[in-house]
Design an enzyme around this catalytic site. Sequence first.
Site, PDB file in Angstrom:
ATOM      1  CE  LYS A  94      -0.423  -0.288   5.022  1.00  0.00           C
ATOM      2  NZ  LYS A  94      -1.291  -0.768   6.120  1.00  0.00           N
TER       3      LYS A  94
ATOM      4  CE1 TYR B  93      14.720  31.317   6.203  1.00  0.00           C
ATOM      5  CE2 TYR B  93      14.762  28.965   5.700  1.00  0.00           C
ATOM      6  CZ  TYR B  93      14.657  30.289   5.277  1.00  0.00           C
ATOM      7  OH  TYR B  93      14.507  30.573   3.960  1.00  0.00           O
TER       8      TYR B  93
HETATM    9  C1  LIG Z   1      -0.582  -1.869   6.685  1.00  0.00           C
HETATM   10  C2  LIG Z   1      -1.176  -3.134   7.130  1.00  0.00           C
HETATM   11  C3  LIG Z   1      -0.357  -4.227   7.439  1.00  0.00           C
HETATM   12  C4  LIG Z   1       1.148  -4.145   7.456  1.00  0.00           C
HETATM   13  O1  LIG Z   1       1.564  -3.527   8.641  1.00  0.00           O
HETATM   14  P1  LIG Z   1       3.106  -3.398   9.031  1.00  0.00           P
HETATM   15  O2  LIG Z   1       3.102  -2.835  10.381  1.00  0.00           O
HETATM   16  O3  LIG Z   1       3.706  -2.460   8.024  1.00  0.00           O
HETATM   17  O4  LIG Z   1       3.681  -4.757   8.924  1.00  0.00           O
HETATM   18  C5  LIG Z   1      -0.978  -5.412   7.758  1.00  0.00           C
HETATM   19  N1  LIG Z   1      -2.314  -5.520   7.794  1.00  0.00           N
HETATM   20  C6  LIG Z   1      -3.130  -4.486   7.518  1.00  0.00           C
HETATM   21  C7  LIG Z   1      -4.598  -4.656   7.603  1.00  0.00           C
HETATM   22  C8  LIG Z   1      -2.593  -3.262   7.189  1.00  0.00           C
HETATM   23  O5  LIG Z   1      -3.398  -2.235   6.910  1.00  0.00           O
END
Ligand SMILES: *Cc1c(COP(=O)(O)O)cnc(C)c1O
Length: 367
Positions: free
Chosen positions: A35, A256
């Site tokens: 994702k 800054y």
């Molecule tokens: C993003 C996600 C994961 C992966 O999580 P990590 O902490 O990056 O391993 C697993 N299951 C779901 C439902 C997620 O949304």
Amino acid sequence: MPRPIQATIHPEALRANLARVRTLSGDARVWGVVKANAYGHGVEHAFLGLRAVDGFALLDLEEAQRLRALDWRGPILLLEGVFETRDLELCSRLGLWHVVHCEEQIDMLALHKTHAPHRIFLKMNSGMNRLGLRPAAYRSAWTRLNALPQVEEITHMTHFSDADGPLGVAHQVRTFEAATHDLPGERSLSNSAAILRHVGDAAMSADWVRPGIAVYGSSPDFPEHDAGHWGLLPAMTLAAQVIAVQHLQAGDTVGYGSSFSAPGPMRIGIVACGYADGYPRHCPTGTPVLVQGLRTRTLGRVSMDMIAVDLTELPEAGFGSEVTLWGRAASGQVLSIDEVARAGGTVGYELMCGLSARVPVQVDPAA
Ligand SMILES: *Cc1c(COP(=O)(O)O)cnc(C)c1O
């Protein structure tokens, strides 16, 4: 010459991290979670190192289409399921599996016309209170789904809120087990932290695991454990160059707000990387950084396009020197993204995902 900043993706590291996760996951099949454009690595780049997964899990239909365009014929899972009825047509066409987390999604499915029934991951809210059906509503949802001709197979799924911390997962595993133990179907529970930290726990055995952050080489429970402790390698390097050198006298300030003031004579480098590149603005003076593979520190405030680094102890470094903001230097020295994230009050996840569009991304030429 383009501005000297570059992100590099390391397919070898992705492969090694995936192998590590597999070793820990026993017989479970592995969803590579890609994702958010593969946590900022780029779906196409990540694919190079993650072909050995059993499936890819993501949220956006557009990213699913990109995977199919790469000729990935295996499973793809939509972790939030569909958002409107029309999305189901694309699921049928691309053969996507999808999460069902609410009654509205069952309603949509019941109206969907398809010749090929769908693979569903039915999500239980076992305590995180984000997505999923509460245990009391879960079984009737399962029964309703199970009776639909649009549904081929239902996997039971839940997600942990505290796999990386002291609260742990046992309370959620109990809730999940109590509601699903006598229902047929496969099971999927663990994210990276659960795989790494709770691997020995018999109740955790499942048919599918869902690692994200671990395959990208960041530790989900830093600073308790670093990536080295878990045997993970950085999959992303952010590197830039020194584009100017300044010599300071005692009392001279940097950047800054003049938040850093030199205690004595100093030599500093100005680096072509700032918050507009995705480097966290909240990183204070002292945030670790590598120059020519050697560890030094940032000085003063991060600005939009630049940061200052201390070269006082690095006489060899100067105009054009390699600066590693996170990841692996040419020398092989590693600066963990988790350390930088920590200094900036955030997590490795956010830095990876926040790599900005103006930073060119290449695949490691050494790979
Ligand atoms: C993003 C996600 C994961 C992966 O999580 P990590 O902490 O990056 O391993 C697993 N299951 C779901 C439902 C997620 O949304």
